[in-house]
Motif scaffolding. Structure first.
Motif, PDB file in Angstrom:
ATOM      1  N   UNK A 172       7.026   8.897   2.928  1.00 26.99           N
ATOM      2  CA  UNK A 172       8.097   8.137   3.578  1.00 26.99           C
ATOM      3  C   UNK A 172       9.440   8.298   2.894  1.00 26.99           C
ATOM      4  N   UNK A 173       9.448   8.497   1.592  1.00 27.65           N
ATOM      5  CA  UNK A 173      10.733   8.601   0.890  1.00 27.65           C
ATOM      6  C   UNK A 173      11.384   9.967   1.073  1.00 27.65           C
ATOM      7  N   UNK A 174      10.632  10.947   1.626  1.00 24.63           N
ATOM      8  CA  UNK A 174      11.172  12.291   1.799  1.00 24.63           C
ATOM      9  C   UNK A 174      11.362  12.702   3.257  1.00 24.63           C
ATOM     10  N   UNK A 175      10.412  12.399   4.134  1.00 22.62           N
ATOM     11  CA  UNK A 175      10.508  12.845   5.530  1.00 22.62           C
ATOM     12  C   UNK A 175      11.657  12.112   6.224  1.00 22.62           C
ATOM     13  N   UNK A 176      12.607  12.843   6.814  1.00 21.38           N
ATOM     14  CA  UNK A 176      13.777  12.185   7.417  1.00 21.38           C
ATOM     15  C   UNK A 176      13.461  11.351   8.654  1.00 21.38           C
ATOM     16  N   UNK A 177      12.492  11.792   9.475  1.00 14.52           N
ATOM     17  CA  UNK A 177      12.280  11.170  10.782  1.00 14.52           C
ATOM     18  C   UNK A 177      11.710   9.768  10.692  1.00 14.52           C
ATOM     19  N   UNK A 178      12.237   8.876  11.551  1.00 12.83           N
ATOM     20  CA  UNK A 178      11.634   7.570  11.791  1.00 12.83           C
ATOM     21  C   UNK A 178      11.684   7.321  13.286  1.00 12.83           C
ATOM     22  N   UNK A 179      10.521   7.047  13.898  1.00 11.36           N
ATOM     23  CA  UNK A 179      10.424   6.803  15.336  1.00 11.36           C
ATOM     24  C   UNK A 179      10.569   5.301  15.592  1.00 11.36           C
ATOM     25  N   UNK A 223       0.815  -1.204   0.000  1.00 14.23           N
ATOM     26  CA  UNK A 223       0.000   0.000   0.000  1.00 14.23           C
ATOM     27  C   UNK A 223       0.848   1.252   0.000  1.00 14.23           C
ATOM     28  N   UNK A 224       0.235   2.360   0.406  1.00 16.62           N
ATOM     29  CA  UNK A 224       0.903   3.661   0.340  1.00 16.62           C
ATOM     30  C   UNK A 224       2.208   3.696   1.119  1.00 16.62           C
ATOM     31  N   UNK A 225       2.177   3.244   2.371  1.00 15.63           N
ATOM     32  CA  UNK A 225       3.381   3.291   3.193  1.00 15.63           C
ATOM     33  C   UNK A 225       4.437   2.334   2.664  1.00 15.63           C
ATOM     34  N   UNK A 226       4.022   1.128   2.304  1.00 14.38           N
ATOM     35  CA  UNK A 226       4.980   0.155   1.777  1.00 14.38           C
ATOM     36  C   UNK A 226       5.686   0.663   0.542  1.00 14.38           C
ATOM     37  N   UNK A 227       4.961   1.320  -0.342  1.00 10.84           N
ATOM     38  CA  UNK A 227       5.558   1.855  -1.560  1.00 10.84           C
ATOM     39  C   UNK A 227       6.554   2.961  -1.237  1.00 10.84           C
ATOM     40  N   UNK A 228       6.214   3.796  -0.264  1.00 10.56           N
ATOM     41  CA  UNK A 228       7.126   4.869   0.122  1.00 10.56           C
ATOM     42  C   UNK A 228       8.417   4.341   0.722  1.00 10.56           C
ATOM     43  N   UNK A 229       8.307   3.311   1.571  1.00 13.95           N
ATOM     44  CA  UNK A 229       9.499   2.712   2.174  1.00 13.95           C
ATOM     45  C   UNK A 229      10.359   2.057   1.099  1.00 13.95           C
ATOM     46  N   UNK A 230       9.710   1.355   0.168  1.00 14.54           N
ATOM     47  CA  UNK A 230      10.450   0.730  -0.929  1.00 14.54           C
ATOM     48  C   UNK A 230      11.210   1.774  -1.735  1.00 14.54           C
ATOM     49  N   UNK A 231      10.567   2.902  -2.006  1.00 13.93           N
ATOM     50  CA  UNK A 231      11.217   3.976  -2.760  1.00 13.93           C
ATOM     51  C   UNK A 231      12.411   4.524  -2.005  1.00 13.93           C
ATOM     52  N   UNK A 232      12.257   4.735  -0.689  1.00 14.03           N
ATOM     53  CA  UNK A 232      13.345   5.283   0.124  1.00 14.03           C
ATOM     54  C   UNK A 232      14.583   4.401   0.055  1.00 14.03           C
ATOM     55  N   UNK A 233      14.419   3.103   0.186  1.00 14.03           N
ATOM     56  CA  UNK A 233      15.569   2.203   0.168  1.00 14.03           C
ATOM     57  C   UNK A 233      16.136   2.035  -1.233  1.00 14.03           C
ATOM     58  N   UNK A 234      15.280   1.994  -2.244  1.00 14.90           N
ATOM     59  CA  UNK A 234      15.780   1.875  -3.612  1.00 14.90           C
ATOM     60  C   UNK A 234      16.578   3.104  -4.014  1.00 14.90           C
ATOM     61  N   UNK A 235      16.132   4.273  -3.599  1.00 16.12           N
ATOM     62  CA  UNK A 235      16.885   5.496  -3.888  1.00 16.12           C
ATOM     63  C   UNK A 235      18.305   5.404  -3.342  1.00 16.12           C
ATOM     64  N   UNK A 236      18.452   4.753  -2.180  1.00 17.16           N
ATOM     65  CA  UNK A 236      19.766   4.632  -1.540  1.00 17.16           C
ATOM     66  C   UNK A 236      20.575   3.458  -2.070  1.00 17.16           C
ATOM     67  N   UNK A 237      20.050   2.746  -3.072  1.00 13.16           N
ATOM     68  CA  UNK A 237      20.809   1.678  -3.705  1.00 13.16           C
ATOM     69  C   UNK A 237      20.538   0.284  -3.210  1.00 13.16           C
ATOM     70  N   UNK A 238      19.491   0.100  -2.416  1.00 13.58           N
ATOM     71  CA  UNK A 238      19.156  -1.231  -1.907  1.00 13.58           C
ATOM     72  C   UNK A 238      18.231  -1.983  -2.861  1.00 13.58           C
ATOM     73  N   UNK A 239      18.384  -3.301  -2.869  1.00 14.48           N
ATOM     74  CA  UNK A 239      17.415  -4.166  -3.528  1.00 14.48           C
ATOM     75  C   UNK A 239      16.200  -4.298  -2.603  1.00 14.48           C
ATOM     76  N   UNK A 240      14.997  -4.088  -3.138  1.00 12.73           N
ATOM     77  CA  UNK A 240      13.788  -4.095  -2.323  1.00 12.73           C
ATOM     78  C   UNK A 240      12.782  -5.093  -2.890  1.00 12.73           C
ATOM     79  N   UNK A 241      12.193  -5.865  -1.984  1.00 11.46           N
ATOM     80  CA  UNK A 241      11.120  -6.802  -2.347  1.00 11.46           C
ATOM     81  C   UNK A 241       9.820  -6.272  -1.738  1.00 11.46           C
TER      82      UNK A 241
END
Length: 331
Positions: free
Chosen positions: A157-164, A14-32
């Motif tokens: 998620x791919x833009x906001x820096x904070x993670x609690x 969903x929305x959050x999962x897609x944002x997290x996937x984008x954040x890690x892919x931008x940084x060069x990670x393989x994402x499933x």
């Protein structure tokens, strides 16, 4: 596993999962990016297309903003694999870190953690992304709960820096630091907090949003003027000074007296100051001018501290083209 080569699993497309996937892919990670629902091939194709479109749209925006080129954009899109439930188990087995991002219901979480627990390696880190459910409750759903914690992301998620990051009572502190190290590696800013309803930001923003709605409801100001006040006043200040730092900056005694007036004229419970504000005032710990408040300023170069914060403030004003009018100012 290292922060730079970790394979990331995201359960819930969903929305959050897609944002997290984008954040890690931008940084060069393989994402499933994994969907656990049993769907027809046609329904999954629609979901996968929508997920890819969202990732592509967010990455395309960054390209338009000049932050990445076409080759990087293509690489990011290639690094996100959207897969159906039938492939989830095999793909999870190869993940070093798995985020659960399914809907905020206990049955959905139980189903997700059952699937994750059966498939992931014993050394894999596992995190929920819930904004509401206690981490201790979720930890009980996973075999090997010592590697589990919550990681609450803020949209987008791919833009906001904070993670609690909120560990459960049984979480191994080394696992918490391992997750935080990976998050820092992709440019995020993790903060660790005890598992508590609302964590940090949702708890604060719920109060602020409800109060903004009351201002409109009571006819104090229009929605447009309330939002303008937030954008160019409230928001500006707290992007530079944290809320507790701001109390120290102005003085805890000011908050104490303001709270007494508001609680007496508006609502005695909603605006009452917490005991820590009264205790600090009684001890003469009102903030910067006393050398101590929520922070200790006694060994700090206060002139440099103030100059640094004000410089950040001016930089924001300049960026937004909102500097005050200054006759004869340097252009």
């Amino acid at each position: 596993m290292t922060g730079s080569d970790a394979v990331i699993g995201v359960v819930g497309a969903g929305r959050m999962g897609r944002g997290i996937a984008t954040a890690f892919a931008l940084a060069g990670h393989q994402v499933r990016l994994l969907d656990l629902r049993q769907r027809s091939a046609q329904d999954f194709a629609h979901l996968a297309a929508a997920a890819r479109l969202d990732v592509e749209r967010d990455v395309a925006f960054l390209a338009q903003a000049g932050l990445l080129d076409a080759a990087t954009m293509a690489r990011v899109l290639d690094d996100v694999l959207v897969a159906p439930a039938a492939e989830a188990s095999a793909l999870l087995a190869g993940c070093d870190l798995v985020f659960e991002a399914v809907p905020e219901t206990i049955p959905a979480k139980q189903e997700a953690f059952a699937a994750i627990g059966e498939a992931v390696r014993a050394d894999a880190l596992v995190a929920s992304t819930t904004s509401t459910i206690d981490a201790n409750t979720l930890a009980e759903m996973l075999p090997g709960p010592q590697r589990f914690m919550n990681a609450h992301w803020l949209n987008p998620a791919h833009l906001v820096p904070l993670i609690e990051v909120s560990p459960a009572n049984v979480t191994d502190p080394a696992k918490v630091e391992a997750l935080c190290a990976i998050l820092r590696g992709i440019g995020k800013v993790p903060v660790v907090c005890r598992s508590s309803p609302g964590y940090i930001v949702p708890r604060i923003q719920a109060l602020a949003m409800n109060e903004a709605a009351r201002l409109v409801e009571e006819g104090v100001a229009s929605a447009e003027d309330v939002d303008t006040a937030i954008r160019v006043g409230f928001g500006f200040r707290f992007a530079v000074l944290g809320l507790l730092e701001f109390i120290d900056w102005g003085g805890g005694d000011i908050l104490f007296h303001a709270s007494r007036y508001l609680s007496g004229t508006l609502d005695p419970q909603r605006f009452a100051a917490p005991e820590v504000v009264e205790r600090n005032m009684a001890q003469g710990h009102n903030g910067v001018r006393d050398g101590k408040g929520f922070y200790d300023y006694q060994d700090m170069d206060l002139a440099a501290y103030r100059a640094g914060r004000l410089s950040e403030f001016v930089a924001m004003l300049r960026h937004r083209d909102m500097m005050p009018a200054i006759r004869g100012a340097v252009q």
